[in-house]
Design a protein around this motif. Structure first.
Motif, short mmCIF file in Angstrom:
data_model
loop_
_atom_site.label_atom_id
_atom_site.label_comp_id
_atom_site.label_asym_id
_atom_site.label_seq_id
_atom_site.Cartn_x
_atom_site.Cartn_y
_atom_site.Cartn_z
N PHE A 140 -79.56 28.87 43.25
CA PHE A 140 -79.76 29.32 41.86
C PHE A 140 -78.54 30.12 41.39
CE2 PHE A 140 -84.12 29.43 39.70
CZ PHE A 140 -83.58 29.40 38.43
N LEU A 141 -78.11 31.09 42.20
CA LEU A 141 -76.97 31.93 41.81
C LEU A 141 -75.70 31.11 41.62
CD1 LEU A 141 -77.52 35.02 44.15
CD2 LEU A 141 -77.66 35.01 41.64
N ASP A 142 -75.57 30.04 42.42
CA ASP A 142 -74.39 29.17 42.33
C ASP A 142 -74.21 28.59 40.93
OD1 ASP A 142 -72.57 28.88 44.28
OD2 ASP A 142 -73.53 27.18 45.29
N LEU A 143 -75.32 28.46 40.18
CA LEU A 143 -75.25 27.88 38.84
C LEU A 143 -74.49 28.78 37.88
CD1 LEU A 143 -78.87 26.45 38.64
CD2 LEU A 143 -76.76 25.31 39.34
N HIS A 144 -74.27 30.02 38.29
CA HIS A 144 -73.45 30.92 37.49
C HIS A 144 -71.97 30.56 37.61
CE1 HIS A 144 -72.51 34.47 35.24
NE2 HIS A 144 -71.83 35.03 36.22
N GLY A 145 -71.63 29.85 38.71
CA GLY A 145 -70.27 29.33 38.85
C GLY A 145 -69.29 30.28 39.52
N ASN A 146 -69.79 31.36 40.13
CA ASN A 146 -68.90 32.29 40.83
C ASN A 146 -69.20 32.21 42.33
OD1 ASN A 146 -67.65 34.50 42.00
ND2 ASN A 146 -68.00 35.86 40.25
N ALA A 147 -68.42 31.40 43.03
CA ALA A 147 -68.71 31.14 44.45
C ALA A 147 -68.63 32.42 45.28
CB ALA A 147 -67.74 30.09 45.00
N ARG A 148 -67.74 33.33 44.90
CA ARG A 148 -67.60 34.57 45.68
C ARG A 148 -68.83 35.45 45.54
NH1 ARG A 148 -62.19 37.73 45.65
NH2 ARG A 148 -63.29 38.58 47.43
N LEU A 149 -69.44 35.42 44.35
CA LEU A 149 -70.67 36.19 44.14
C LEU A 149 -71.78 35.64 45.04
CD1 LEU A 149 -72.09 37.31 40.73
CD2 LEU A 149 -73.57 36.11 42.33
N THR A 150 -71.93 34.33 45.07
CA THR A 150 -72.97 33.72 45.90
C THR A 150 -72.75 34.06 47.37
OG1 THR A 150 -73.00 31.89 44.34
CG2 THR A 150 -74.16 31.56 46.41
N GLU A 151 -71.50 33.96 47.80
CA GLU A 151 -71.16 34.22 49.20
C GLU A 151 -71.45 35.68 49.55
OE1 GLU A 151 -67.14 34.00 51.95
OE2 GLU A 151 -67.17 33.00 50.01
N PHE A 152 -71.13 36.59 48.64
CA PHE A 152 -71.35 38.01 48.88
C PHE A 152 -72.85 38.30 49.06
CE2 PHE A 152 -71.95 42.42 47.27
CZ PHE A 152 -71.28 43.07 48.28
N VAL A 153 -73.68 37.72 48.20
CA VAL A 153 -75.12 37.93 48.31
C VAL A 153 -75.64 37.37 49.63
CG1 VAL A 153 -77.39 37.35 47.34
CG2 VAL A 153 -75.53 38.06 45.83
N SER A 154 -75.14 36.20 50.04
CA SER A 154 -75.57 35.63 51.32
C SER A 154 -75.17 36.53 52.49
CB SER A 154 -74.97 34.23 51.52
OG SER A 154 -75.45 33.37 50.52
N GLU A 155 -73.99 37.14 52.40
CA GLU A 155 -73.56 38.07 53.45
C GLU A 155 -74.47 39.30 53.49
OE1 GLU A 155 -69.43 39.05 53.15
OE2 GLU A 155 -68.79 37.00 53.58
N LEU A 156 -74.83 39.81 52.32
CA LEU A 156 -75.74 40.96 52.26
C LEU A 156 -77.05 40.63 52.95
CD1 LEU A 156 -75.57 42.20 48.57
CD2 LEU A 156 -74.90 43.48 50.59
N ARG A 157 -77.53 39.42 52.70
CA ARG A 157 -78.83 39.05 53.27
C ARG A 157 -78.78 38.94 54.77
NH1 ARG A 157 -82.74 35.51 50.07
NH2 ARG A 157 -83.80 36.26 51.90
N GLY A 158 -77.61 38.58 55.29
CA GLY A 158 -77.49 38.47 56.74
C GLY A 158 -77.68 39.79 57.45
#
Ligand SMILES: [Zn+2]
Length: 216
Positions: A140-158
């Motif tokens: 869903f977040l990827d649809l915003h088009g900022n790959a670094r934002l998506t990656e950062f959130v995934s790292e937080l979740r880890g």
């Protein structure tokens, strides 16, 4: 994509899911050769992935080439929730506000995953639930088009984990919480920014409650 790279990616993905779901347990030690044997690969990609996780603070290097899984503190979980709220609430709101054409199609394409989340919750399959949940929110977040934002959130979740049985016991309202995923799809298609922001805020709050169970 060369095959060595894809083996490495698969191993990293596998270990990441094992960490997030608590299959690799906080406080326990693991050796790269033993993990490699379990995964049926050589120790090198395992070691490479674990060193990435060290950089993210999920595991620590132990003497004798082992790794210890770091237990997230209550403070770390609160910090993670604060960051997720700051990032995901307005971003999901913007995705809803701009949801038309190809974006609307991509949102609709997330529906099977939202339904599988409900099925996983009903079956009490927390490993599948957590991996689906990460895929859903990242998609869903990827649809915003900022790959670094998506990656950062995934790292937080880890940096947060589920803790087996205690989490399962506390997850009684998981099915209800999980229905919010399909509501996110409907709110985006209705281009309802305010409704989406309120729902995402509430949804992330539930998530903190589920993770909190791990705090022993
Ligand atoms: Zn979720």
């Amino acid at each position: 994509v060369n095959s060595r790279q894809s083996v490495r990616d698969q191993v990293a993905e596998n270990l990441r899911s094992a960490l997030v779901t608590g299959r690799l347990r906080p406080g326990e030690r693991y050796s790269a050769p033993r993990l490699a044997q379990e995964l049926g690969v050589s120790a090198t990609p395992v070691r490479e992935a674990m060193l990435d996780f060290v950089r993210l603070g999920w595991v620590e290097v132990e003497a004798n080439a082992g790794f210890r899984v770091v237990e997230p503190s209550t403070r770390a979980l609160d910090d993670m929730l604060e960051l997720r709220l700051l990032i995901e609430v307005p971003t999901m709101g913007e995705i809803a506000a701009a949801c038309e054409g190809e974006t609307a199609e991509a949102v609709e394409a997330l529906r099977p995953l939202a339904r599988d989340l409900v099925a996983a919750a009903e079956e009490g399959d927390l490993v599948r639930y957590v991996t689906d949940d990460i895929d859903f929110h990242a998609g869903f977040l990827d649809l915003h088009g900022n790959a670094r934002l998506t990656e950062f959130v995934s790292e937080l979740r880890g940096s947060s984990r589920l803790f087996g049985l205690s989490a399962l016991a506390a997850a009684g309202n998981l099915v209800e919480t999980t229905r919010e995923h399909e509501r996110m799809i409907d709110l985006a298609l209705a281009r309802d920014r305010e409704g989406m922001e309120a729902l995402v805020r509430r949804h992330l709050g539930h998530t903190r409650g589920i993770w909190a169970v791990g705090g022993r």
